[in-house]
Design an enzyme around this catalytic site. Structure first.
Site, PDB file in Angstrom:
ATOM      1  N   SER A  11       0.842  -1.204   0.000  1.00 38.22           N
ATOM      2  CA  SER A  11       0.000   0.000   0.000  1.00 38.22           C
ATOM      3  C   SER A  11       0.873   1.248   0.000  1.00 38.22           C
ATOM      4  O   SER A  11       0.401   2.361  -0.277  1.00 38.22           O
ATOM      5  CB  SER A  11      -0.926   0.003   1.222  1.00 38.22           C
ATOM      6  OG  SER A  11      -0.196  -0.223   2.414  1.00 38.22           O
ATOM      7  N   ASP A  68       5.716  -6.890   2.438  1.00 35.26           N
ATOM      8  CA  ASP A  68       4.957  -7.419   1.303  1.00 35.26           C
ATOM      9  C   ASP A  68       5.880  -7.762   0.135  1.00 35.26           C
ATOM     10  O   ASP A  68       6.734  -6.941  -0.247  1.00 35.26           O
ATOM     11  CB  ASP A  68       3.959  -6.361   0.805  1.00 35.26           C
ATOM     12  CG  ASP A  68       2.561  -6.595   1.336  1.00 35.26           C
ATOM     13  OD1 ASP A  68       2.248  -7.724   1.770  1.00 35.26           O
ATOM     14  OD2 ASP A  68       1.769  -5.624   1.326  1.00 35.26           O
ATOM     15  N   LYS A 125       4.870 -11.309   3.226  1.00 35.96           N
ATOM     16  CA  LYS A 125       3.451 -11.594   2.952  1.00 35.96           C
ATOM     17  C   LYS A 125       3.255 -11.675   1.443  1.00 35.96           C
ATOM     18  O   LYS A 125       3.877 -10.895   0.701  1.00 35.96           O
ATOM     19  CB  LYS A 125       2.553 -10.490   3.553  1.00 35.96           C
ATOM     20  CG  LYS A 125       1.071 -10.665   3.213  1.00 35.96           C
ATOM     21  CD  LYS A 125       0.171  -9.823   4.096  1.00 35.96           C
ATOM     22  CE  LYS A 125       0.076  -8.367   3.707  1.00 35.96           C
ATOM     23  NZ  LYS A 125      -0.421  -8.108   2.357  1.00 35.96           N
ATOM     24  N   GLU A 155       0.035 -12.507  -1.697  1.00 34.98           N
ATOM     25  CA  GLU A 155      -1.407 -12.568  -1.946  1.00 34.98           C
ATOM     26  C   GLU A 155      -1.760 -13.818  -2.761  1.00 34.98           C
ATOM     27  O   GLU A 155      -1.026 -14.195  -3.665  1.00 34.98           O
ATOM     28  CB  GLU A 155      -1.866 -11.319  -2.711  1.00 34.98           C
ATOM     29  CG  GLU A 155      -1.614 -10.033  -1.945  1.00 34.98           C
ATOM     30  CD  GLU A 155      -2.094  -8.792  -2.696  1.00 34.98           C
ATOM     31  OE1 GLU A 155      -2.666  -8.916  -3.804  1.00 34.98           O
ATOM     32  OE2 GLU A 155      -1.888  -7.676  -2.164  1.00 34.98           O
ATOM     33  N   GLU A 192      -8.970  -9.768   3.698  1.00 38.05           N
ATOM     34  CA  GLU A 192      -9.333  -8.391   3.363  1.00 38.05           C
ATOM     35  C   GLU A 192     -10.689  -8.337   2.664  1.00 38.05           C
ATOM     36  O   GLU A 192     -10.926  -9.068   1.676  1.00 38.05           O
ATOM     37  CB  GLU A 192      -8.251  -7.768   2.451  1.00 38.05           C
ATOM     38  CG  GLU A 192      -8.590  -6.322   2.062  1.00 38.05           C
ATOM     39  CD  GLU A 192      -7.430  -5.548   1.469  1.00 38.05           C
ATOM     40  OE1 GLU A 192      -6.298  -6.075   1.429  1.00 38.05           O
ATOM     41  OE2 GLU A 192      -7.662  -4.402   1.054  1.00 38.05           O
TER      42      GLU A 192
END
Ligand code: KIV
Length: 282
Positions: free
Chosen positions: A49, A87, A116, A118, A185
């Site tokens: 982000s 991330d 992390k 996704e 999320e």
């Protein structure tokens, strides 16, 4: 000084087993890491982000491994008590297992303790390779912002029964592959509850309701530093952008009126400059 938060300590934090909920916020540099660590959060996420709240992009796709290394290093240098998770950005774990491990190692060497990534079932080879390389991995399911184009926008996920089932299956598969926690999320609270009950590692929700084992927010959202968009799941605890604008406006007015600098902010010739400016020995 309190002991640093470790991956095994996070892995065991299930609320159903009596543990307090985990608190995670994003941090992208030394001041935000120090601020959040002083507030005694459990985890600092150097989130991609970064792209949107710091670097000015419209989505997370433009952020690179080099960007993430640069910002992870700034957070890592503060040696926080909180566990630092970085991330893996888009395209850093999509091409090959080898690429994935090399890119993750750069983030660990920069100062992260875990990474992390996704996605669910299709990421299992990458997760297994990272765990084999002794790199702790956090999963991220539901609205995965790196899939913004494939998903057709930043939309709530897992609303249909078959999508909810797939989400639970993905979470179980990620845990079997070795992740120590899973971010959920923008999914309905009932789906997050199902996932939380189905896996032995903590779930950390953002827009996933109260049944998760922890909650995460983007720091700039909770501080009101980023106030252009307000997702439903954000609660603002400060208005730093508005306060900052007022403060800078007051400085500008003082400069323009001649009220700044005053006598207290001005050196006289006999003063010892080094000590006055930086608190250093003169
Ligand atoms: O990059 C990020 O900030 C994240 C959080 C939204 C979990 O992944």
């Amino acid at each position: 000084m309190a002991a640093r938060v470790t991956v095994p300590a996070v892995r065991s934090r299930k609320v159903a087993a009596g543990a307090p909920p985990l608190v995670m916020v994003t941090a992208y540099d030394a001041p935000t890491a120090r601020l959040a660590d002083a507030a005694e959060v459990d985890l600092l996420l150097v989130g991609d982000s970064l792209a949107m709240v710091v670097l000015g992009y419209d989505d997370t796709l433009s952020v690179t491994v080099d960007d993430m290394v640069h910002h992870t290093a700034a957070v890592g240098r503060t040696a926080p008590r909180a566990l630092v998770v970085a991330d893996l950005p888009w395209m850093s774990y999509h091409v090959s297992v080898e690429d994935t491990v090399r890119n993750a190692a750069r983030l660990i060497r920069a100062g992260a303790t875990a990474v992390k990534l996704e996605g669910g079932a299709k990421r299992l080879p990458m997760v297994r390779a990272l765990v084999d390389a002794e790199i702790p991995v956090m999963g991220h399911l539901g609205l995965t912002p790196q899939s913004v184009h494939a998903l057709g926008g930043f939309k709530v996920q897992g609303r249909r029964p078959e999508a909810a089932d797939a989400l639970v299956e993905d979470a179980v598969a990620l845990v079997e592959a070795g992740v120590f926690a899973v971010v959920l999320e923008a999914v309905p609270a009932a789906v997050a509850r199902r996932v939380t009950e189905a896996v032995p590692v903590p779930t950390i929700g953002i827009g996933a309701g109260p049944a998760c084992d922890g909650q995460v927010l983007v720091l700039h959202d909770l501080l009101g530093l980023e106030d252009r968009v307000l997702p439903r799941f954000v609660r603002r605890y400060a208005s730093l952008r508005a306060d900052g604008t007022v403060a800078v406006g007051a400085f500008a007015a003082d400069v323009r009126s001649g009220a700044f600098p005053g006598a207290d902010e001005t050196y006289e010739p006999e003063e010892r400059l080094g000590a006055e400016v930086h608190g250093l020995p003169a």
